[in-house]
Design an enzyme around this catalytic site. Sequence first.
Site, PDB file in Angstrom:
ATOM      1  N   GLY A  15       0.140   3.999  -3.582  1.00  0.00           N
ATOM      2  CA  GLY A  15      -1.395   4.301  -3.273  1.00  0.00           C
ATOM      3  C   GLY A  15      -2.392   3.078  -3.563  1.00  0.00           C
ATOM      4  N   ASN A  17      -3.378   0.848  -1.265  1.00  0.00           N
ATOM      5  CA  ASN A  17      -4.490   0.928  -0.382  1.00  0.00           C
ATOM      6  C   ASN A  17      -5.593   1.858  -0.641  1.00  0.00           C
ATOM      7  OD1 ASN A  17      -4.199  -0.893   2.118  1.00  0.00           O
ATOM      8  ND2 ASN A  17      -2.038  -0.288   1.719  1.00  0.00           N
ATOM      9  N   ILE A  95       4.595  12.217   9.955  1.00  0.00           N
ATOM     10  CA  ILE A  95       3.830  12.323  11.061  1.00  0.00           C
ATOM     11  C   ILE A  95       3.146  13.559  11.279  1.00  0.00           C
ATOM     12  CG2 ILE A  95       4.314  12.159  13.636  1.00  0.00           C
ATOM     13  CD1 ILE A  95       6.555  10.455  13.068  1.00  0.00           C
ATOM     14  N   ASN A 110      -5.257   5.211  10.331  1.00  0.00           N
ATOM     15  CA  ASN A 110      -3.945   4.828   9.614  1.00  0.00           C
ATOM     16  C   ASN A 110      -3.833   3.198   9.456  1.00  0.00           C
ATOM     17  OD1 ASN A 110      -1.319   4.945   8.486  1.00  0.00           O
ATOM     18  ND2 ASN A 110      -0.343   4.348  10.336  1.00  0.00           N
ATOM     19  N   HIS A 112      -1.145   0.075   9.195  1.00  0.00           N
ATOM     20  CA  HIS A 112       0.216  -0.255   9.815  1.00  0.00           C
ATOM     21  C   HIS A 112       0.541  -1.817   9.425  1.00  0.00           C
ATOM     22  CE1 HIS A 112       4.173   0.182  11.594  1.00  0.00           C
ATOM     23  NE2 HIS A 112       3.898  -0.955  12.128  1.00  0.00           N
ATOM     24  N   GLU A 145      -1.249  10.821  19.387  1.00  0.00           N
ATOM     25  CA  GLU A 145       0.059  11.534  18.975  1.00  0.00           C
ATOM     26  C   GLU A 145       1.184  10.486  19.286  1.00  0.00           C
ATOM     27  OE1 GLU A 145      -1.588  11.255  23.213  1.00  0.00           O
ATOM     28  OE2 GLU A 145      -2.338  12.036  21.291  1.00  0.00           O
ATOM     29  N   ASP A 148       1.897   5.039  15.941  1.00  0.00           N
ATOM     30  CA  ASP A 148       1.311   3.538  15.756  1.00  0.00           C
ATOM     31  C   ASP A 148       0.542   3.043  17.113  1.00  0.00           C
ATOM     32  OD1 ASP A 148       2.106   3.730  13.085  1.00  0.00           O
ATOM     33  OD2 ASP A 148       4.264   2.622  13.613  1.00  0.00           O
TER      34      ASP A 148
HETATM   35  C1  GRF Z   1       1.580  -0.080   3.304  1.00  0.00           C
HETATM   36  O1  GRF Z   1       2.131  -1.307   3.701  1.00  0.00           O
HETATM   37  C2  GRF Z   1       0.749   0.469   4.581  1.00  0.00           C
HETATM   38  O2  GRF Z   1       0.615  -0.503   5.513  1.00  0.00           O
HETATM   39  C3  GRF Z   1       1.966   1.329   5.100  1.00  0.00           C
HETATM   40  O3  GRF Z   1       2.542   1.802   3.885  1.00  0.00           O
HETATM   41  C4  GRF Z   1       2.321   1.021   2.748  1.00  0.00           C
HETATM   42  C5  GRF Z   1       1.503   1.848   1.739  1.00  0.00           C
HETATM   43  O4  GRF Z   1       1.463   0.985   0.502  1.00  0.00           O
HETATM   44  N1  GRF Z   1       1.582   2.292   6.065  1.00  0.00           N
HETATM   45  P1  GRF Z   1       0.488   1.597  -0.540  1.00  0.00           P
HETATM   46  O5  GRF Z   1       1.145   2.972  -1.016  1.00  0.00           O
HETATM   47  O6  GRF Z   1      -0.956   1.732  -0.206  1.00  0.00           O
HETATM   48  O7  GRF Z   1       0.708   0.596  -1.765  1.00  0.00           O
END
Ligand code: GRF
Length: 210
Positions: A15, A17, A95, A110, A112, A145, A148
């Site tokens: 978590g 992000n 997904i 999302n 990525h 769908e 990425d």
């Molecule tokens: C990040 O690298 C994001 O790009 C990917 O999963 C990871 C999540 O990291 N989708 P966090 O849980 O936000 O630390």
Amino acid sequence: MQPKNRVVILISGNGSNMESLIKASREPNAAYEVVAVISNNSEAGGLAKAKALSVTSYAIPRKEFKTKSLHEAALLEQINQLQPDLICLAGYMQILSANFLTNYNGKVINIHPSILPLFTGLNTYERALDSGMAFAGCTVHFVNEILDGGKIIGQAVVPICIDDTPDSLNAKILKAEHILYPMALNSIITQKPTTRYEEEIFISCHSAKV
Ligand code: GRF
């Protein structure tokens, strides 16, 4: 001033992000507020982080449901009650079905860890290093769908150095993600494109919705 967009964040793990999205939502000019965090894993470290930041959180563990569709139905029911304008996936390791996406068409976003359309899926750091490219990065995109494969909202690039390993590249990209995700979200809500360059991270965000 426009009312702030209501954002629900879905997580499965650490978590970081999520934490950066919540902190940025408390900046004076933020265009969104985080109304809740939902995890599909009751052990997710992000749940404690959400609590520490006084954000409502829910655990709807995948393992408590017999099928993916039953789990998703419970997830959808909780999300519907929260009436979000946008749903941000932040390390959400599942997904979403076409049915879910139809319910929230153009509202699921999302992040990525690659410069899409390169390196969809897993092992992105290894693949970036193997490619011989001089840059790697991350992408915020709408979810459709195709894995990425949705419309790109914003990207950040970082240099790949000769001594980079998958772990060092991961750390560099994660730092860029924490700046990119709130910027990209604000850009599409306010319909104002943004760019930023700092500490060898170059970021550019569009402003058009899907
Ligand atoms: C990040 O690298 C994001 O790009 C990917 O999963 C990871 C999540 O990291 N989708 P966090 O849980 O936000 O630390």
